[in-house]
Design an enzyme around this catalytic site. Sequence first.
Site, PDB file in Angstrom:
ATOM      1  N   GLU A 186      67.150 -39.275 102.629  1.00  0.00           N
ATOM      2  CA  GLU A 186      67.581 -40.180 103.700  1.00  0.00           C
ATOM      3  C   GLU A 186      68.567 -39.428 104.572  1.00  0.00           C
ATOM      4  O   GLU A 186      69.472 -38.769 104.066  1.00  0.00           O
ATOM      5  CB  GLU A 186      68.303 -41.415 103.153  1.00  0.00           C
ATOM      6  CG  GLU A 186      67.423 -42.442 102.520  1.00  0.00           C
ATOM      7  CD  GLU A 186      68.166 -43.736 102.202  1.00  0.00           C
ATOM      8  OE1 GLU A 186      69.101 -44.107 102.950  1.00  0.00           O
ATOM      9  OE2 GLU A 186      67.804 -44.364 101.199  1.00  0.00           O
ATOM     10  N   GLU A 199      70.457 -44.535  95.371  1.00  0.00           N
ATOM     11  CA  GLU A 199      71.908 -44.417  95.584  1.00  0.00           C
ATOM     12  C   GLU A 199      72.700 -44.988  94.407  1.00  0.00           C
ATOM     13  O   GLU A 199      73.581 -45.842  94.580  1.00  0.00           O
ATOM     14  CB  GLU A 199      72.306 -45.107  96.887  1.00  0.00           C
ATOM     15  CG  GLU A 199      71.725 -44.404  98.113  1.00  0.00           C
ATOM     16  CD  GLU A 199      72.209 -44.952  99.439  1.00  0.00           C
ATOM     17  OE1 GLU A 199      72.604 -46.127  99.479  1.00  0.00           O
ATOM     18  OE2 GLU A 199      72.187 -44.216 100.437  1.00  0.00           O
TER      19      GLU A 199
HETATM   20  C1  BG6 Z   1      71.047 -46.215 102.546  1.00  0.00           C
HETATM   21  C2  BG6 Z   1      70.060 -47.126 101.903  1.00  0.00           C
HETATM   22  O1  BG6 Z   1      72.305 -46.549 102.066  1.00  0.00           O
HETATM   23  O2  BG6 Z   1      71.260 -46.269 103.903  1.00  0.00           O
HETATM   24  C3  BG6 Z   1      69.016 -47.696 102.855  1.00  0.00           C
HETATM   25  O3  BG6 Z   1      69.403 -46.489 100.830  1.00  0.00           O
HETATM   26  C4  BG6 Z   1      69.713 -48.058 104.150  1.00  0.00           C
HETATM   27  O4  BG6 Z   1      68.415 -48.794 102.222  1.00  0.00           O
HETATM   28  C5  BG6 Z   1      70.275 -46.785 104.772  1.00  0.00           C
HETATM   29  O5  BG6 Z   1      68.920 -48.740 105.056  1.00  0.00           O
HETATM   30  C6  BG6 Z   1      70.917 -46.975 106.129  1.00  0.00           C
HETATM   31  O6  BG6 Z   1      71.852 -48.003 106.078  1.00  0.00           O
HETATM   32  P1  BG6 Z   1      71.799 -49.220 107.091  1.00  0.00           P
HETATM   33  O7  BG6 Z   1      72.819 -50.151 106.620  1.00  0.00           O
HETATM   34  O8  BG6 Z   1      72.092 -48.638 108.422  1.00  0.00           O
HETATM   35  O9  BG6 Z   1      70.434 -49.787 107.011  1.00  0.00           O
END
Ligand code: BG6
Length: 480
Positions: free
Chosen positions: A379, A185
């Site tokens: 993701e 990111e």
């Molecule tokens: C992304 C990151 O921003 O979102 C992850 O690359 C992160 O590391 C994921 O865990 C989800 O965000 P969160 O804050 O719900 O864990």
Amino acid sequence: MSTNTKRFPEGFLWGGATAANQLEGAYQEGGKGLNLADVLPGGKDRYKLLTSTGFNFEMDESKYVYPNHTGIDFYHRYKEDIALFAEMGFKVFRLSIAWSRIFPKGDELTPNEEGLAFYDRVFDELQKYGIEPLVTIAHYETPLHLIKEYGGWRNRKLVDFFERYVTVLFNRYKGKVKYWLTFNEINGATHFPLFGLGFSPDSEETRLQDSFQGLHHQFVASAKAVKLGHELMPESQIGCMLIYAPTYSYDSNPENVMYALEQGRLFNFFCGDVQVRGEYPSFINRYFKEHNINLDIEEGDLETIKEGTVDFISFSYYMSLTEKKEKTEEEVGQGNLIGGVKNPFLKASDWGWEIDPVGLRVALNELYDRYEKPLMVVENGLGAYDKVEEDGSINDDYRIDYLREHIRAMGEAVEEGVELIGYTSWGCIDLVSASTGEMSKRYGFIYVDKHDDGSGTLERSRKKSFFWYKDVIASNGKNL
Ligand code: BG6
């Protein structure tokens, strides 16, 4: 179950995604040094630290729990976890390497053999099941020493330390790892410099200048990694990793449309333009001028960036953004994680992230139209509270609904000609949340018995979504 009439390409890489600091635990085993995530507390103060200024990177164990210290103990349980991924039929597993396992302080000349051997064991285990590793080289895990002694990525020296780190990784794991991502990111840097760039801004006035300078160093470091990777591993595929949030105008007022375009372009395209096209886009010049940003660009940097463009584009997708030029304070407060205002057409998760499957289709089309390079969604997922029933089952239909609609949207984009090569849903096994440090914000197909206060047996169990995803993969996205 419902049927998807859209077809995913043969060999589509279905799987799941994680990051070392959020699941490994064993924060002081195997010679590992401390990193950023080790000093981030769980609980409400974590997000404040991420977005504020002047954090001193000290731990206070009398006041806080530090959930990343134990993660979900993947370090000791990776065999059991990988067997569960294999049972779901994963073709790919995204993980990151903790830089401070390989170079505990970050600036040493020789790597830590125990750290290297750990990832050898993980890759060998994946290979046993025919699961392709997808490795993020830097995922919010800057070694603490580099943060405290050097000021994180603001310091040019990190380019050299990173080059030494990737050289070791490529030489060691060539033949085992084909797919690599440089910085997780990368474009989140100006919002969360702590995460990506390993520094807490001295003040709001210096935030932008320091973040863009840090980004420049990462562009150079990433490009050098791509060049080196191609030399050492001709078969490798090295991608960038963006957080993508399609940016809508709140209404048809041309002022708002222009504002949304500017905001969206800056957030979504600036880093991609540099890493994919190999040059700073023209629109950034005006922005830099208006915000008094002056980059220190050394001779040869722009050539390096040009020569080190990525093979594919990977991105995370959780939400879209809706923008409006003039916002009241209340409207600002209702926006998403990274800004914007509330979109009246969308519902939000329990953590206020607006849920928008169509936005993923928009993202895929926008990225493909602009770059015409293969895309991978690395993701996506729903952070939600799960309830364990008396018989031990977890009926996470809300998660299935979320994922189904997002996968359906991907199918539409594939139909539209987008070259999509893979999908790894986030947190395929429950892990520590990056933004809040909570365990209760769960994304997994696999439940882990660990709670926000650190209690729990760490036992793993299959949620309803586990069986659903298994069928999705077996039918190559037909059975949803
Ligand atoms: C992304 C990151 O921003 O979102 C992850 O690359 C992160 O590391 C994921 O865990 C989800 O965000 P969160 O804050 O719900 O864990």
